[in-house]
Scaffold this motif. Sequence first.
Motif, PDB file in Angstrom:
ATOM      1  N   MET A 142      32.935  12.992 -66.615  1.00  0.00           N
ATOM      2  CA  MET A 142      33.316  14.208 -67.299  1.00  0.00           C
ATOM      3  C   MET A 142      33.099  14.030 -68.785  1.00  0.00           C
ATOM      4  O   MET A 142      32.758  12.967 -69.266  1.00  0.00           O
ATOM      5  CB  MET A 142      34.789  14.533 -67.017  1.00  0.00           C
ATOM      6  CG  MET A 142      35.059  14.762 -65.560  1.00  0.00           C
ATOM      7  SD  MET A 142      34.059  16.095 -64.866  1.00  0.00           S
ATOM      8  CE  MET A 142      34.591  17.443 -65.881  1.00  0.00           C
ATOM      9  N   SER A 202      39.020  17.858 -68.240  1.00  0.00           N
ATOM     10  CA  SER A 202      38.187  16.714 -68.580  1.00  0.00           C
ATOM     11  C   SER A 202      39.047  15.570 -69.076  1.00  0.00           C
ATOM     12  O   SER A 202      40.137  15.756 -69.608  1.00  0.00           O
ATOM     13  CB  SER A 202      37.171  17.090 -69.665  1.00  0.00           C
ATOM     14  OG  SER A 202      37.850  17.401 -70.859  1.00  0.00           O
ATOM     15  N   ALA A 257      36.519  16.848 -57.182  1.00  0.00           N
ATOM     16  CA  ALA A 257      35.738  17.729 -58.034  1.00  0.00           C
ATOM     17  C   ALA A 257      36.237  19.155 -57.866  1.00  0.00           C
ATOM     18  O   ALA A 257      35.554  20.034 -57.400  1.00  0.00           O
ATOM     19  CB  ALA A 257      34.254  17.632 -57.696  1.00  0.00           C
ATOM     20  N   SER A 291      30.315  20.060 -71.994  1.00  0.00           N
ATOM     21  CA  SER A 291      30.874  19.348 -70.837  1.00  0.00           C
ATOM     22  C   SER A 291      30.043  19.616 -69.575  1.00  0.00           C
ATOM     23  O   SER A 291      29.990  18.776 -68.681  1.00  0.00           O
ATOM     24  CB  SER A 291      32.325  19.767 -70.609  1.00  0.00           C
ATOM     25  OG  SER A 291      32.402  21.140 -70.275  1.00  0.00           O
ATOM     26  N   TRP A 292      29.410  20.781 -69.499  1.00  0.00           N
ATOM     27  CA  TRP A 292      28.514  21.069 -68.373  1.00  0.00           C
ATOM     28  C   TRP A 292      27.353  20.073 -68.354  1.00  0.00           C
ATOM     29  O   TRP A 292      26.990  19.542 -67.297  1.00  0.00           O
ATOM     30  CB  TRP A 292      28.000  22.501 -68.479  1.00  0.00           C
ATOM     31  CG  TRP A 292      27.313  23.012 -67.254  1.00  0.00           C
ATOM     32  CD1 TRP A 292      27.854  23.759 -66.249  1.00  0.00           C
ATOM     33  CD2 TRP A 292      25.936  22.815 -66.888  1.00  0.00           C
ATOM     34  NE1 TRP A 292      26.914  24.043 -65.285  1.00  0.00           N
ATOM     35  CE2 TRP A 292      25.715  23.480 -65.651  1.00  0.00           C
ATOM     36  CE3 TRP A 292      24.872  22.157 -67.471  1.00  0.00           C
ATOM     37  CZ2 TRP A 292      24.496  23.496 -65.011  1.00  0.00           C
ATOM     38  CZ3 TRP A 292      23.635  22.163 -66.841  1.00  0.00           C
ATOM     39  CH2 TRP A 292      23.451  22.823 -65.628  1.00  0.00           C
ATOM     40  N   GLU A 297      28.553  16.658 -67.201  1.00  0.00           N
ATOM     41  CA  GLU A 297      28.703  16.603 -65.741  1.00  0.00           C
ATOM     42  C   GLU A 297      27.342  16.469 -65.064  1.00  0.00           C
ATOM     43  O   GLU A 297      27.194  15.712 -64.097  1.00  0.00           O
ATOM     44  CB  GLU A 297      29.420  17.870 -65.257  1.00  0.00           C
ATOM     45  CG  GLU A 297      29.525  18.015 -63.747  1.00  0.00           C
ATOM     46  CD  GLU A 297      30.487  17.029 -63.118  1.00  0.00           C
ATOM     47  OE1 GLU A 297      30.650  17.059 -61.889  1.00  0.00           O
ATOM     48  OE2 GLU A 297      31.074  16.206 -63.866  1.00  0.00           O
ATOM     49  N   ARG A 331      30.144  18.493 -56.035  1.00  0.00           N
ATOM     50  CA  ARG A 331      30.130  18.611 -57.498  1.00  0.00           C
ATOM     51  C   ARG A 331      28.973  19.496 -57.978  1.00  0.00           C
ATOM     52  O   ARG A 331      29.082  20.162 -59.008  1.00  0.00           O
ATOM     53  CB  ARG A 331      30.063  17.224 -58.124  1.00  0.00           C
ATOM     54  CG  ARG A 331      31.335  16.418 -57.888  1.00  0.00           C
ATOM     55  CD  ARG A 331      31.234  14.997 -58.385  1.00  0.00           C
ATOM     56  NE  ARG A 331      31.115  14.905 -59.830  1.00  0.00           N
ATOM     57  CZ  ARG A 331      31.076  13.755 -60.493  1.00  0.00           C
ATOM     58  NH1 ARG A 331      31.145  12.606 -59.822  1.00  0.00           N
ATOM     59  NH2 ARG A 331      30.956  13.739 -61.805  1.00  0.00           N
ATOM     60  N   LEU A 364      29.180  22.713 -60.384  1.00  0.00           N
ATOM     61  CA  LEU A 364      28.299  22.896 -61.538  1.00  0.00           C
ATOM     62  C   LEU A 364      27.671  24.289 -61.524  1.00  0.00           C
ATOM     63  O   LEU A 364      27.568  24.956 -62.561  1.00  0.00           O
ATOM     64  CB  LEU A 364      27.212  21.819 -61.521  1.00  0.00           C
ATOM     65  CG  LEU A 364      26.561  21.449 -62.864  1.00  0.00           C
ATOM     66  CD1 LEU A 364      27.588  20.845 -63.796  1.00  0.00           C
ATOM     67  CD2 LEU A 364      25.418  20.464 -62.637  1.00  0.00           C
TER      68      LEU A 364
END
Length: 368
Positions: free
Chosen positions: A1, A119, A132, A141-142, A145, A192, A196
């Motif tokens: 993260m 996070s 997740a 943060s995207w 990931e 995950r 996303l």
Amino acid sequence: MATVQAIFVKGHENRLEPKPHTVYRIEIQGPVRSWQVWRRYSEFDDLNTELSKSVGSYPPTALPPKHTFSLRRKFNEEAIIKEREEGLEKYLRAILSNKDGRWRECVAFKTFLGLPATSSMGAATNDPSSSAGPQQFTVSSWLDEHTALQSLVRDIKADINKRNALSDAGEVSQSHQTNVQAKKKLATLLTRIGGLAKGLDDMQKTGMSDGEVQRRGDMIARLQDECEKLGKMVIAARQRGAYSSGSPAERNPASAADRAALLGASAAAAKVSNGGTITRKFGAAALETEQTRPLDDAGLVQLQTTEMDTQDSQLSQLSAILQRQKQIGLAIGSEIQEQNEMLDRLTDDVDRVGGKLAGAKKQLNRLG
């Protein structure tokens, strides 16, 4: 993260709306990329109050004091602002580096820095067993990931290669454990990736540009392609493992014609040892060697049988080596195909960007 590695307060702006005030530029450095947020002093003061209420004590370093502005002292006085920048930077760094992580794990602090509330402020992790669950992504943060998922893809590939090696070595139990571990990681990867994609949809609704959404959608599509390939590799490896027990000779037996050709001489030798007669096909006398000269007929037959067994074992080993070389060749071919696909996608991206640049140039020419 997303993780925070460093924080700086660099620069400021004087704004006149809704009333004259100063905002400070905060630069946050993560493991993949950096971003910045703008905050005014009153927001620092609100953060300090919220942290003290949530934790029960004030942060390790106090905020720089407030200043009362008068006709002689303006709100944008450079000396005061510079002093305040240094104090605010010390305040944020103290929270980030303190051994007690209660302040930096507060939702208010993460929101202040533009981090998702779920996070972690500690070291990044690729643990496939981690949950997740749903979360709110920021632009940075995207990407963090996505980088973590790419690392997870590499881990799964390494587990599959390790399982194949253990299977070739006959380590059935360890091979099975590695197989189970790879499956768990693959299941986590799929979950995950779904998170996303959900995060990208949420960011699109909040105003992300169509071009950026398209670019990140392509990134998700490549991850999904990787998942599909990994699933096929798991199935292929399992089918291969069903026939991997036993010695190389048992996994790759010689054909009936080859064995008959090799064992024909042994049958003739057995006929001689039983008192029969046999003539040489070409009529030439056999050449004696130091190894065969002291042997009688039975000894020669035994020597010939031993030599044939040795040759059969060597052929089995050679067959196993060639089988491994074939697998390596197939893996190299798969990697080359994957690289070619990446190059094709890169070419498409370059062509698309080239078209956009050409259109922008035409617009600039019309404006000029």
